[in-house]
Design a protein around this motif. Sequence first.
Motif, short mmCIF file in Angstrom:
data_model
loop_
_atom_site.label_atom_id
_atom_site.label_comp_id
_atom_site.label_asym_id
_atom_site.label_seq_id
_atom_site.Cartn_x
_atom_site.Cartn_y
_atom_site.Cartn_z
N PRO A 109 0.80 -1.23 0.00
CA PRO A 109 0.00 0.00 0.00
C PRO A 109 0.83 1.28 0.00
O PRO A 109 0.37 2.31 -0.50
N ALA A 110 2.05 1.23 0.55
CA ALA A 110 2.88 2.42 0.62
C ALA A 110 3.65 2.68 -0.67
O ALA A 110 4.36 3.69 -0.78
N CYS A 111 3.51 1.84 -1.67
CA CYS A 111 4.24 2.01 -2.93
C CYS A 111 3.70 3.20 -3.71
O CYS A 111 2.51 3.26 -4.02
N SER A 112 4.56 4.14 -4.03
CA SER A 112 4.09 5.37 -4.70
C SER A 112 3.67 5.11 -6.13
O SER A 112 2.67 5.66 -6.61
N ARG A 113 4.40 4.26 -6.85
CA ARG A 113 4.02 3.97 -8.24
C ARG A 113 2.69 3.22 -8.27
O ARG A 113 1.83 3.48 -9.13
N GLY A 114 2.51 2.30 -7.33
CA GLY A 114 1.24 1.59 -7.24
C GLY A 114 0.08 2.51 -6.89
O GLY A 114 -1.04 2.34 -7.40
N THR A 115 0.35 3.49 -6.04
CA THR A 115 -0.70 4.44 -5.66
C THR A 115 -1.16 5.26 -6.86
O THR A 115 -2.36 5.45 -7.09
N LEU A 116 -0.20 5.75 -7.65
CA LEU A 116 -0.57 6.52 -8.84
C LEU A 116 -1.30 5.64 -9.85
O LEU A 116 -2.25 6.10 -10.50
N PRO A 345 7.34 12.33 -7.16
CA PRO A 345 6.49 12.74 -8.28
C PRO A 345 5.27 11.85 -8.49
O PRO A 345 4.23 12.32 -8.96
N TYR A 346 5.40 10.57 -8.15
CA TYR A 346 4.25 9.67 -8.28
C TYR A 346 3.16 10.07 -7.29
O TYR A 346 1.96 10.14 -7.65
N LEU A 347 3.55 10.33 -6.05
CA LEU A 347 2.56 10.73 -5.04
C LEU A 347 2.00 12.11 -5.33
O LEU A 347 0.81 12.37 -5.09
N ALA A 348 2.83 13.02 -5.82
CA ALA A 348 2.35 14.36 -6.15
C ALA A 348 1.28 14.28 -7.24
O ALA A 348 0.22 14.91 -7.14
N SER A 349 1.54 13.49 -8.28
CA SER A 349 0.54 13.33 -9.34
C SER A 349 -0.73 12.68 -8.81
O SER A 349 -1.85 13.07 -9.17
N ALA A 350 -0.56 11.67 -7.94
CA ALA A 350 -1.73 10.99 -7.38
C ALA A 350 -2.58 11.96 -6.57
O ALA A 350 -3.82 11.94 -6.64
N ALA A 351 -1.92 12.82 -5.77
CA ALA A 351 -2.66 13.80 -4.97
C ALA A 351 -3.40 14.79 -5.85
O ALA A 351 -4.59 15.08 -5.63
N ILE A 352 -2.73 15.32 -6.86
CA ILE A 352 -3.35 16.32 -7.75
C ILE A 352 -4.54 15.72 -8.49
O ILE A 352 -5.64 16.30 -8.52
N LEU A 353 -4.34 14.56 -9.10
CA LEU A 353 -5.43 13.95 -9.86
C LEU A 353 -6.55 13.48 -8.95
O LEU A 353 -7.73 13.55 -9.31
N GLY A 354 -6.20 13.02 -7.76
CA GLY A 354 -7.24 12.63 -6.81
C GLY A 354 -8.09 13.80 -6.38
O GLY A 354 -9.32 13.68 -6.24
N LEU A 411 -4.93 8.84 -1.13
CA LEU A 411 -3.63 8.17 -1.16
C LEU A 411 -3.57 6.91 -0.31
O LEU A 411 -2.69 6.07 -0.52
N GLY A 412 -4.45 6.81 0.67
CA GLY A 412 -4.41 5.70 1.60
C GLY A 412 -3.64 6.05 2.86
O GLY A 412 -2.72 6.86 2.83
N ASP A 413 -4.01 5.41 3.96
CA ASP A 413 -3.37 5.69 5.24
C ASP A 413 -1.88 5.36 5.22
O ASP A 413 -1.06 6.07 5.81
#
Length: 448
Positions: A109-116, A345-354, A411-413
Amino acid sequence: MTATPLAAAAIAQLEAEGVDTVIGTVVSPAGLTHAKTVPIRQTNTFADPGLGASPSWHAFVIDQTGIADVVGVVGDQRLRIDISALRIIGDGLAWAPASFFEQDGTPVPACSRGTLSWIEGALRQDGIEAVIGHEIEFVLVDPEGGRLPSAPWTQYGLVGVLEHEAFVRDVHAAATAAGVGIEQFHPEYVANQFEISLSPLPPVAAADQLALTRLIISRAARRYGLRVSLSPAPFAGNVGSGAHQHFSLTTAEGPLFSDGTGVAGMTAAGESAIAGVVRGLPEAQGVLCGSVVSGLRMQPTNWAGVYACWGIENREAAVRFVTGGPGSAYGGNVEVRIVDPSANPYLASAAILGLALDGIRSKAALPPETTLDPAKLSDSERDRAGIVRLPEAQPEAIAALDNSGLLRGILGDSVVDMVVAVRSEEHKRYGDLEAEQLADKFRMAWTL
């Protein structure tokens, strides 16, 4: 998940092209790039079942020694490269992005690429395709992180190209050979600072391309006895370096930021997407620009976008809208300006798109456009316009993220807890340093 292995003929072809080593990289919640390598004949093993990696890989702190106290000494995960994204980068090397999996093959769950990837899928389930174009700002320094001579320099000037002509040409050649789309590459505002704009791609592929480009420019710089500083504030007192992200959204009916009947050609859903991003920025700041150094860049009238508002071509708004037309090859798009190079950058994109997706789903109302530098407004004028000053102090940004049900839902806990942990550890250790001390200590923290 089982990766499709490379056929023996494909391995042989890579060997024939001179490849003997494969690098796999991941980016941590602290924005650090980590890697493992294998000989070319072990490529399929790197892809499945993968290589062992301690959970501490998610918890490393930017000071080169610390580990946030959220992981223990027990446990192991698997680092798996994505063979479909493998690229040859020259001198016997190939590269591929990697993701984290548990020993049984389930995603971590903490994987940034998986999160995006999950966010990209959530958009697609709602009938929305996203593309992202990344910008990279960086400063060339000497091998120890010292300033380079700066007498021959003009903001955005030809002199910067000529001063580092061989480096610039090497980057273009290496990027082309690796399949990286560079749209433009130019000197920036301060001495020995450059910016690269990358071609827009779907979110995961775009973040992969950014990671690869950082590797390419870092290798090129080393060939000339230089290093690349990816700090948000390599030197105290100047404009710093951003990592702006442009995004656009499209449905079966067409683009959301062009050809609509709303403000500046947006559709109603496009307006809501921007509204969602603007209202969520205070809670997302810890992901987008949350390092202990980020506050040095987040200053008014610094082109950093420190006010949560939006404006057409307004570079002092946190969210800049780029209208479609002859000057915009990709139509209308949205630039989030507060992102800096210390962010994952993966988490930043995930946050913006989310946040954009949340705005669309909730039919969020677009606030009025900000048509000037928000710093020129009085406090009461900003209050009436609903313009929020994003915090300069790191603890405020961390607390806003930690307490955000919205970002935890996106993003998940596991991701939020890990980002909060590494950034809190930074502040605990170094939050009392003066600006110049911070810039000096962490100038090379994100250098590859």
